[in-house]
Scaffold this active site. Structure first.
Site, mmCIF file in Angstrom:
data_model
loop_
_atom_site.group_PDB
_atom_site.id
_atom_site.type_symbol
_atom_site.label_atom_id
_atom_site.label_comp_id
_atom_site.label_asym_id
_atom_site.label_seq_id
_atom_site.Cartn_x
_atom_site.Cartn_y
_atom_site.Cartn_z
ATOM 1 N N HIS A 171 1.327 5.689 -1.085
ATOM 2 C CA HIS A 171 0.686 6.976 -1.314
ATOM 3 C C HIS A 171 1.328 7.614 -2.546
ATOM 4 O O HIS A 171 1.700 8.782 -2.528
ATOM 5 C CB HIS A 171 0.836 7.891 -0.092
ATOM 6 C CG HIS A 171 0.117 7.420 1.127
ATOM 7 N ND1 HIS A 171 0.049 8.166 2.281
ATOM 8 C CD2 HIS A 171 -0.583 6.292 1.383
ATOM 9 C CE1 HIS A 171 -0.645 7.509 3.194
ATOM 10 N NE2 HIS A 171 -1.038 6.362 2.664
ATOM 11 N N TYR A 191 1.192 -4.449 -20.135
ATOM 12 C CA TYR A 191 1.770 -4.790 -18.839
ATOM 13 C C TYR A 191 0.899 -4.359 -17.679
ATOM 14 O O TYR A 191 0.914 -4.988 -16.617
ATOM 15 C CB TYR A 191 3.188 -4.223 -18.712
ATOM 16 C CG TYR A 191 4.186 -5.127 -19.374
ATOM 17 C CD1 TYR A 191 4.761 -6.184 -18.681
ATOM 18 C CD2 TYR A 191 4.510 -4.965 -20.721
ATOM 19 C CE1 TYR A 191 5.647 -7.052 -19.293
ATOM 20 C CE2 TYR A 191 5.395 -5.829 -21.345
ATOM 21 C CZ TYR A 191 5.969 -6.869 -20.629
ATOM 22 O OH TYR A 191 6.826 -7.735 -21.246
ATOM 23 N N HIS A 229 0.862 -1.191 0.000
ATOM 24 C CA HIS A 229 0.000 0.000 0.000
ATOM 25 C C HIS A 229 0.890 1.230 0.000
ATOM 26 O O HIS A 229 1.738 1.389 0.891
ATOM 27 C CB HIS A 229 -0.903 -0.004 1.233
ATOM 28 C CG HIS A 229 -1.593 1.308 1.480
ATOM 29 N ND1 HIS A 229 -2.229 2.021 0.489
ATOM 30 C CD2 HIS A 229 -1.741 2.040 2.623
ATOM 31 C CE1 HIS A 229 -2.732 3.130 1.005
ATOM 32 N NE2 HIS A 229 -2.450 3.163 2.296
#
Length: 226
Positions: free
Chosen positions: A103, A128, A101
């Site tokens: 930002h 891709y 995860h």
């Protein structure tokens, strides 16, 4: 080497891999400050996850949070507040062995645009992107650490390996840590392409080209994914 020694050796390597990939992502500006988190499932049960308020660029293998199968802290520093997010994806995506995860700037920017389709946050721009990410679901905004985001992830029923949290960032699962990292990077690059080409009427992959990728590379797309 005994089974226990083998398991310990594998965990040691995974701890080092989390720190190595974390530093790489941080140094390339893909998740600033103490943002972002990484987790890896352990074969013996439980998982490793990066600690709360920890920069991915300066992780200590010995201080990574080790959780049991119920998500309770066994050793290491206190885990990221995003544990419910990771747990929900592991619970619904049986093939997931690692989750990243971030930002990352372009993915976060993409998540704020009004035209984004929640069932396919990005169009089929490159081969891709489809091969590594499949389709990407957009989940509504929840404050960081809000347990309600877990319900939103569970609502996707494991159909997506890549999810974009509105005004927050991408969450990507992979069958290995390397696969999850590479897929997250591919999403970020594709989001960047989308923003560069927005309003220019770019040529996306045709349905026939998408079908070819599905057949040749075994790409799995949720129904209505593209």
């Amino acid at each position: 080497m005994t089974a226990m020694n083998t398991e310990t050796s594998i965990e040691t390597r995974l701890r080092e891999d989390i720190c190595r990939f974390g530093r790489s992502l941080f140094e390339r500006g893909l998740t600033p400050g103490s943002s972002g988190n990484i987790s890896v499932r352990l074969d013996g049960g439980g998982w490793l996850v990066t600690p709360t308020n920890a920069s991915l660029g300066f992780l200590d293998p010995a201080k990574l949070s080790r959780l049991d199968e119920q998500g309770r802290l066994v050793s290491g520093d206190a885990p990221t507040k995003e544990v419910p997010l990771h747990t929900a994806l592991y619970d619904t995506r049986g093939s997931a062995r690692a989750i990243v995860h971030l930002h990352s700037t372009h993915s976060v920017a993409l998540s704020m645009l009004p035209e984004i389709d929640p069932r396919a946050a990005l169009p089929p721009m490159t081969a891709y992107y489809l091969m590594k990410c499949g389709a990407t679901a957009l989940v509504p905004y929840y404050r960081p650490g809000d347990p309600a985001v877990a319900d939103a992830i569970k609502g996707l029923a494991g159909k997506y390996s890549s999810v974009l949290l509105a005004n927050h960032g991408p969450v990507v699962a992979g069958d290995t840590l390397e696969a999850a990292v590479f897929a997250t990077e591919e999403m970020e690059e594709t989001a960047k392409l989308y923003l560069l080409l927005r309003g220019l009427n770019p040529r996306y992959l045709s349905p026939e080209q998408v079908k070819d990728l599905v057949q040749v590379f075994g790409v799995t797309l949720p129904e209505h994914g593209h």
